[in-house]
Design an enzyme around this catalytic site. Structure first.
Site, mmCIF file in Angstrom:
data_model
loop_
_atom_site.group_PDB
_atom_site.id
_atom_site.type_symbol
_atom_site.label_atom_id
_atom_site.label_comp_id
_atom_site.label_asym_id
_atom_site.label_seq_id
_atom_site.Cartn_x
_atom_site.Cartn_y
_atom_site.Cartn_z
ATOM 1 N N SER A 75 -2.150 1.930 4.183
ATOM 2 C CA SER A 75 -3.412 1.995 4.740
ATOM 3 C C SER A 75 -4.198 3.052 4.582
ATOM 4 O O SER A 75 -3.829 4.054 4.078
ATOM 5 C CB SER A 75 -3.606 1.363 6.093
ATOM 6 O OG SER A 75 -2.694 2.521 7.021
ATOM 7 N N ASP B 26 8.293 -1.278 1.145
ATOM 8 C CA ASP B 26 8.261 0.123 0.044
ATOM 9 C C ASP B 26 9.469 0.441 -0.839
ATOM 10 O O ASP B 26 9.802 0.845 -1.812
ATOM 11 C CB ASP B 26 8.305 1.305 1.132
ATOM 12 C CG ASP B 26 6.904 1.123 1.901
ATOM 13 O OD1 ASP B 26 5.807 0.532 1.125
ATOM 14 O OD2 ASP B 26 6.958 1.508 3.110
ATOM 15 N N GLY C 223 16.122 0.099 12.434
ATOM 16 C CA GLY C 223 15.292 1.361 12.388
ATOM 17 C C GLY C 223 14.333 1.691 11.456
ATOM 18 O O GLY C 223 14.085 0.728 10.692
#
Length: 312
Positions: A138, A255, A290
């Site tokens: 972002s 990603d 996580g």
């Protein structure tokens, strides 16, 4: 050594820990606290490095949290290129609830960035090197919507292929600038771009082909979550169903996909084969709890499934 550059305009310190149960107004003592450098481009760099590549990380860094982010990146031996800002780098929180297996993610908007700080970032990128420049994540408050289009012009001037992974107005304006080598929207992000619901794979393929046909991107890789993924270029399309895995975290799956696909492109794979490897990496990130992203041994194991299916 394969080399890329990554840009993270809104990096994070990702704090992840586990609790027995999330309960309002109660003190919930966490376990297994982890602190990782995060944000789109930084996550890409982490996975690219695990795959034996080299990533030059450009990112905004400010305040005490920015200093801690610098330390975390130093510990991982990244070639880091921080652009100092006055605001504080954001801290995101990931909580895994053991009693339900649910994951809760809290992500702040990020610091206000000034025009002068944006200009300093563009100036730093004018020296970027690598086969690809990944503009991911972002845009924090204060950064203009067309910032990634400006980044794209710099990349093209330097002969570096731009990879764009963002959302909303930042993605739309970045694509409008043209010259993108690879864009990676999610299904919902693609629907937002074309302004209509996309209910079938055929509709998703047609929407991605519009972006390619308009000259905004050479390739569009659409991640479809549990449905799989779709790669569209001027030469055709490839749909891959998702590998069935036990999902433990949604953090960094996209990603990881980008990093793994680019790694295989840098070593000479075809886009289709690199796409398969990227899909395996996305699944490998999903099985990693996580904010630890994915690991090469898991990618290779899951990639073998795509290879076997392609051969059959």
């Amino acid at each position: 050594m394969p080399t890329i550059a990554t840009l993270t305009m809104n990096p994070t310190i990702d704090v992840a820990y586990e609790v027995n149960q999330v309960r309002h107004t109660h003190k919930m003592r966490g376990r297994k606290a982890n602190y990782d450098p995060g944000g789109g481009g930084i996550n890409v760099a982490r996975v690219f490095g695990r795959l034996s590549g080299n990533a030059n990380c450009y990112y905004l860094s400010g305040g005490a949290a920015g200093a801690m982010l610098d330390v975390l990146l130093n510990q991982r031996c990244f070639a880091r290129k921080p652009i100092t800002i006055a605001g504080n780098t954001r801290i995101a929180t990931n909580i895994f609830e053991r009693s339900t297996g649910h994951e809760f993610r809290f992500v702040p908007p990020g610091p206000e960035v000034t025009p002068e700080e944006c200009a300093a970032c563009l100036a730093a990128l004018s020296e970027a090197e690598g086969q690809f420049l990944v503009a991911s994540g972002s845009l924090p408050p204060g950064v203009p919507d067309d910032f990634y289009a400006q980044v794209g012009r710099i990349a093209n001037e330097r002969g570096i292929r731009l990879v764009l992974d963002s959302s909303g107005d930042a993605l739309r304006a970045g694509l409008a600038g043209g010259g993108v080598y690879l864009a990676k929207p999610s299904e919902s992000e693609l629907a937002g771009l074309v302004g209509r619901e996309l209910d079938t794979i055929e509709e998703i393929e047609a929407a991605a082909a519009e972006i390619v046909g308009a000259g905004q991107a050479e390739m569009v890789a659409v991640t479809l979550g549990e449905k799989g993924g779709l790669l569209v270029s001027a030469t055709g399309s490839l749909f891959l169903p998702a590998i069935k895995v036990e999902v433990k975290s949604a953090t960094g799956a996209g990603d990881s996909f980008v990093a793994a696909m680019l790694y295989r492109l840098t070593v000479g794979d075809t886009p289709e084969q690199a796409f398969r490897y990227g899909m395996a990496a996305g699944a490998a990130a999903a099985i990693t709890a996580g904010t630890d992203l994915c690991f090469p041994e898991d990618i290779e194991r899951l990639f073998a499934q795509y290879t076997e299916n392609a051969a059959s």
